[in-house]
Write a protein that holds these residues in place. Structure first.
Motif, PDB file in Angstrom:
ATOM      1  N   PRO A 214      61.855  39.471 109.614  1.00 23.02           N
ATOM      2  CA  PRO A 214      61.865  39.700 108.167  1.00 23.02           C
ATOM      3  C   PRO A 214      62.609  38.580 107.430  1.00 23.02           C
ATOM      4  CG  PRO A 214      62.348  41.730 109.333  1.00 23.02           C
ATOM      5  CD  PRO A 214      62.353  40.641 110.369  1.00 23.02           C
ATOM      6  N   THR A 215      61.957  38.055 106.402  1.00 19.80           N
ATOM      7  CA  THR A 215      62.480  36.920 105.654  1.00 19.80           C
ATOM      8  C   THR A 215      62.284  37.179 104.166  1.00 19.80           C
ATOM      9  OG1 THR A 215      61.958  35.380 107.446  1.00 19.80           O
ATOM     10  CG2 THR A 215      62.270  34.435 105.247  1.00 19.80           C
ATOM     11  N   GLN A 216      63.328  36.872 103.380  1.00 25.77           N
ATOM     12  CA  GLN A 216      63.233  37.004 101.931  1.00 25.77           C
ATOM     13  C   GLN A 216      63.289  35.623 101.292  1.00 25.77           C
ATOM     14  OE1 GLN A 216      65.899  39.874 100.096  1.00 25.77           O
ATOM     15  NE2 GLN A 216      66.063  41.003 102.020  1.00 25.77           N
ATOM     16  N   ALA A 217      62.448  35.418 100.300  1.00 26.65           N
ATOM     17  CA  ALA A 217      62.460  34.164  99.547  1.00 26.65           C
ATOM     18  C   ALA A 217      62.485  34.505  98.064  1.00 26.65           C
ATOM     19  CB  ALA A 217      61.241  33.312  99.883  1.00 26.65           C
ATOM     20  N   TYR A 218      63.516  34.016  97.391  1.00 22.62           N
ATOM     21  CA  TYR A 218      63.686  34.252  95.956  1.00 22.62           C
ATOM     22  C   TYR A 218      63.500  32.922  95.237  1.00 22.62           C
ATOM     23  CZ  TYR A 218      65.812  35.758  91.559  1.00 22.62           C
ATOM     24  OH  TYR A 218      66.040  36.059  90.230  1.00 22.62           O
ATOM     25  N   PHE A 219      62.521  32.872  94.329  1.00 22.93           N
ATOM     26  CA  PHE A 219      62.206  31.659  93.584  1.00 22.93           C
ATOM     27  C   PHE A 219      62.577  31.862  92.118  1.00 22.93           C
ATOM     28  CE2 PHE A 219      59.396  31.784  97.194  1.00 22.93           C
ATOM     29  CZ  PHE A 219      59.200  30.468  97.582  1.00 22.93           C
ATOM     30  N   SER A 220      63.066  30.789  91.493  1.00 27.65           N
ATOM     31  CA  SER A 220      63.416  30.890  90.078  1.00 27.65           C
ATOM     32  C   SER A 220      63.178  29.548  89.396  1.00 27.65           C
ATOM     33  CB  SER A 220      64.886  31.303  89.915  1.00 27.65           C
ATOM     34  OG  SER A 220      65.209  31.503  88.554  1.00 27.65           O
ATOM     35  N   VAL A 221      62.761  29.622  88.124  1.00 28.00           N
ATOM     36  CA  VAL A 221      62.518  28.417  87.335  1.00 28.00           C
ATOM     37  C   VAL A 221      62.742  28.776  85.868  1.00 28.00           C
ATOM     38  CG1 VAL A 221      60.044  28.858  87.031  1.00 28.00           C
ATOM     39  CG2 VAL A 221      60.892  26.503  86.984  1.00 28.00           C
ATOM     40  N   GLY A 222      63.141  27.794  85.064  1.00 27.28           N
ATOM     41  CA  GLY A 222      63.326  28.015  83.640  1.00 27.28           C
ATOM     42  C   GLY A 222      62.030  27.814  82.872  1.00 27.28           C
ATOM     43  N   SER A 223      61.799  28.628  81.836  1.00 27.14           N
ATOM     44  CA  SER A 223      60.546  28.535  81.079  1.00 27.14           C
ATOM     45  C   SER A 223      60.381  27.172  80.413  1.00 27.14           C
ATOM     46  CB  SER A 223      60.482  29.646  80.027  1.00 27.14           C
ATOM     47  OG  SER A 223      61.528  29.504  79.074  1.00 27.14           O
ATOM     48  N   GLY A 231      54.518  15.175  83.765  1.00 29.60           N
ATOM     49  CA  GLY A 231      54.178  15.263  85.184  1.00 29.60           C
ATOM     50  C   GLY A 231      54.941  16.334  85.930  1.00 29.60           C
ATOM     51  N   HIS A 232      55.653  17.211  85.196  1.00 32.64           N
ATOM     52  CA  HIS A 232      56.479  18.237  85.837  1.00 32.64           C
ATOM     53  C   HIS A 232      56.094  19.615  85.296  1.00 32.64           C
ATOM     54  CE1 HIS A 232      59.891  15.089  86.696  1.00 32.64           C
ATOM     55  NE2 HIS A 232      58.789  14.879  87.384  1.00 32.64           N
ATOM     56  N   ALA A 233      54.992  20.154  85.778  1.00 39.02           N
ATOM     57  CA  ALA A 233      54.575  21.504  85.406  1.00 39.02           C
ATOM     58  C   ALA A 233      55.239  22.489  86.364  1.00 39.02           C
ATOM     59  CB  ALA A 233      53.062  21.617  85.446  1.00 39.02           C
ATOM     60  N   MET A 234      56.551  22.624  86.248  1.00 41.24           N
ATOM     61  CA  MET A 234      57.316  23.280  87.302  1.00 41.24           C
ATOM     62  C   MET A 234      57.114  24.786  87.335  1.00 41.24           C
ATOM     63  SD  MET A 234      60.724  20.857  87.233  1.00 41.24           S
ATOM     64  CE  MET A 234      61.231  21.222  88.920  1.00 41.24           C
ATOM     65  N   VAL A 235      56.840  25.394  86.194  1.00 43.01           N
ATOM     66  CA  VAL A 235      56.559  26.834  86.191  1.00 43.01           C
ATOM     67  C   VAL A 235      55.219  27.102  86.873  1.00 43.01           C
ATOM     68  CG1 VAL A 235      56.177  28.865  84.760  1.00 43.01           C
ATOM     69  CG2 VAL A 235      57.944  27.206  84.112  1.00 43.01           C
ATOM     70  N   SER A 236      54.202  26.365  86.466  1.00 36.82           N
ATOM     71  CA  SER A 236      52.871  26.545  87.064  1.00 36.82           C
ATOM     72  C   SER A 236      52.888  26.245  88.558  1.00 36.82           C
ATOM     73  CB  SER A 236      51.858  25.629  86.373  1.00 36.82           C
ATOM     74  OG  SER A 236      51.752  25.937  85.002  1.00 36.82           O
ATOM     75  N   ASP A 258      61.039  34.581  89.594  1.00 35.93           N
ATOM     76  CA  ASP A 258      61.434  34.823  88.213  1.00 35.93           C
ATOM     77  C   ASP A 258      61.254  33.553  87.384  1.00 35.93           C
ATOM     78  OD1 ASP A 258      62.147  37.469  88.506  1.00 35.93           O
ATOM     79  OD2 ASP A 258      64.261  37.041  88.883  1.00 35.93           O
ATOM     80  N   VAL A 259      60.725  33.724  86.178  1.00 36.97           N
ATOM     81  CA  VAL A 259      60.702  32.664  85.182  1.00 36.97           C
ATOM     82  C   VAL A 259      61.691  33.085  84.094  1.00 36.97           C
ATOM     83  CG1 VAL A 259      59.325  31.371  83.524  1.00 36.97           C
ATOM     84  CG2 VAL A 259      58.296  32.104  85.689  1.00 36.97           C
ATOM     85  N   GLU A 260      62.786  32.352  84.000  1.00 39.92           N
ATOM     86  CA  GLU A 260      63.863  32.720  83.084  1.00 39.92           C
ATOM     87  C   GLU A 260      63.605  32.111  81.707  1.00 39.92           C
ATOM     88  OE1 GLU A 260      66.175  34.799  83.653  1.00 39.92           O
ATOM     89  OE2 GLU A 260      66.254  34.974  85.839  1.00 39.92           O
ATOM     90  N   ASP A 261      63.526  32.977  80.690  1.00 38.16           N
ATOM     91  CA  ASP A 261      63.265  32.518  79.331  1.00 38.16           C
ATOM     92  C   ASP A 261      64.369  31.591  78.824  1.00 38.16           C
ATOM     93  OD1 ASP A 261      60.928  33.970  79.195  1.00 38.16           O
ATOM     94  OD2 ASP A 261      61.855  35.700  78.198  1.00 38.16           O
ATOM     95  N   ASP A 262      63.942  30.564  78.092  1.00 35.15           N
ATOM     96  CA  ASP A 262      64.850  29.665  77.365  1.00 35.15           C
ATOM     97  C   ASP A 262      65.824  28.923  78.274  1.00 35.15           C
ATOM     98  OD1 ASP A 262      63.672  30.521  74.968  1.00 35.15           O
ATOM     99  OD2 ASP A 262      65.073  32.200  74.803  1.00 35.15           O
ATOM    100  N   GLN A 263      65.461  28.719  79.541  1.00 37.80           N
ATOM    101  CA  GLN A 263      66.322  27.972  80.452  1.00 37.80           C
ATOM    102  C   GLN A 263      65.679  26.633  80.796  1.00 37.80           C
ATOM    103  OE1 GLN A 263      69.371  28.950  80.999  1.00 37.80           O
ATOM    104  NE2 GLN A 263      68.933  30.848  79.869  1.00 37.80           N
TER     105      GLN A 263
END
Length: 285
Positions: A214-223, A231-236, A258-263
């Protein structure tokens, strides 16, 4: 006159003592720096370590390995203490991977955090010429740093976490896809999936067996990190990779994104660190 001079001298001495006291450096409690021997890849590393007092040989704790020690370690140590003391985080041992030479920030990241050589992009050609050292750095972590930590601190090999931001998030994703058994918790923040014309997606497309545990992966990026014009469509890109991983339907992989608003790329890390640690290391009942 003598009494006035004596009073002035006393006042000056008192002011000097106060000034000296005010300039004393602040240090983080329960932390230490350990210098490591020159690694197999020829680099001189050191580790910053913060262990919860609750971690003992009788009650070993998960070890969380973090990249970019100079900005991640202090944040993580204070956040972990704050959450643990309020019953919102398991006791942890934090291990931040650092460099003895503090003058080569861009060079070190370009070499160690990139999984494949790419002649341009990143910080520029002068740094990219040393890129692609990620596989050798991963070997150092697996064969040298982890064994050293597990022999020196009260940690359990049953649970290890890896935290990376930006280039560090690219490296953590490479580990998840290339050698997932080394860690069972991944906190991946604002990963640089644009690197080498979407290299990470070529790697993800390779056939691989289901995860062995069992493995957990938590991803996060700012909106605000969605900047395709640069050249950095990091959310997409993050959504694309997590969708591909979800489509594999691996019963041992638990994903959260998670996509964090206003970050922004600069502001996201403390939020992602707090949210990700709590998501993956909430105290057990």
């Amino acid at each position: 006159m003598r009494s006035l001079l004596a009073a002035l001298a006393l006042a000056l001495a008192s002011f000097t003592q106060v000034a000296q006291a005010q300039t004393a450096p602040f240090t983080l409690p329960a932390t230490e720096v350990r210098t490591l021997p020159t690694a197999a890849n020829g680099i001189d590393y050191e580790i910053y370590v913060h262990a919860s007092p609750a971690c003992t040989p009788e009650a070993p704790c998960p070890a969380i390995y973090m990249l970019d020690a100079e900005y991640s370690f202090g944040l993580a140590a204070l956040i972990a203490d704050h959450l643990e003391q309020r019953g919102q985080l398991q006791p942890l041992v934090l291990v931040a991977l650092a460099y003895q030479d503090k003058t080569q920030y861009r060079l070190n990241r370009s070499r160690d955090y990139t999984p494949i050589f790419s002649p341009d992009g990143g910080y520029g050609v002068q740094y990219q010429r040393l890129s692609g050292g990620g596989p050798a750095f991963l070997d150092v972590i697996a064969d040298e740093i982890i064994p050293y930590v597990e022999a020196s601190y009260p940690v359990t090999p049953a649970h290890r976490g890896l935290v990376g931001h930006s280039y560090g998030g690219l490296f953590a994703s490479y580990v998840l896809l290339h050698r997932p058994d080394l860690f069972d918790r991944y906190l991946i923040v604002s990963p640089s999936y644009w690197y080498d014309t979407d290299y990470i997606f070529r790697l993800e497309a390779e056939p691989r067996p289901p995860l062995s545990r069992p493995t957990q992966a938590y991803f996060s990026v700012g909106s605000w990190e969605e900047q395709p014009e640069n050249g950095h469509a990091m959310v997409s890109d993050l959504e694309r990779l997590t969708d591909l991983l979800s489509a594999r339907e691996d019963p041992n992989l638990e994903l959260k994104a998670d996509v964090e608003d206003d970050q922004t790329h600069a502001s996201i890390f403390p939020i992602a660190l707090s949210d990700g640690l709590r998501a993956m290391f909430w105290p057990e009942d």
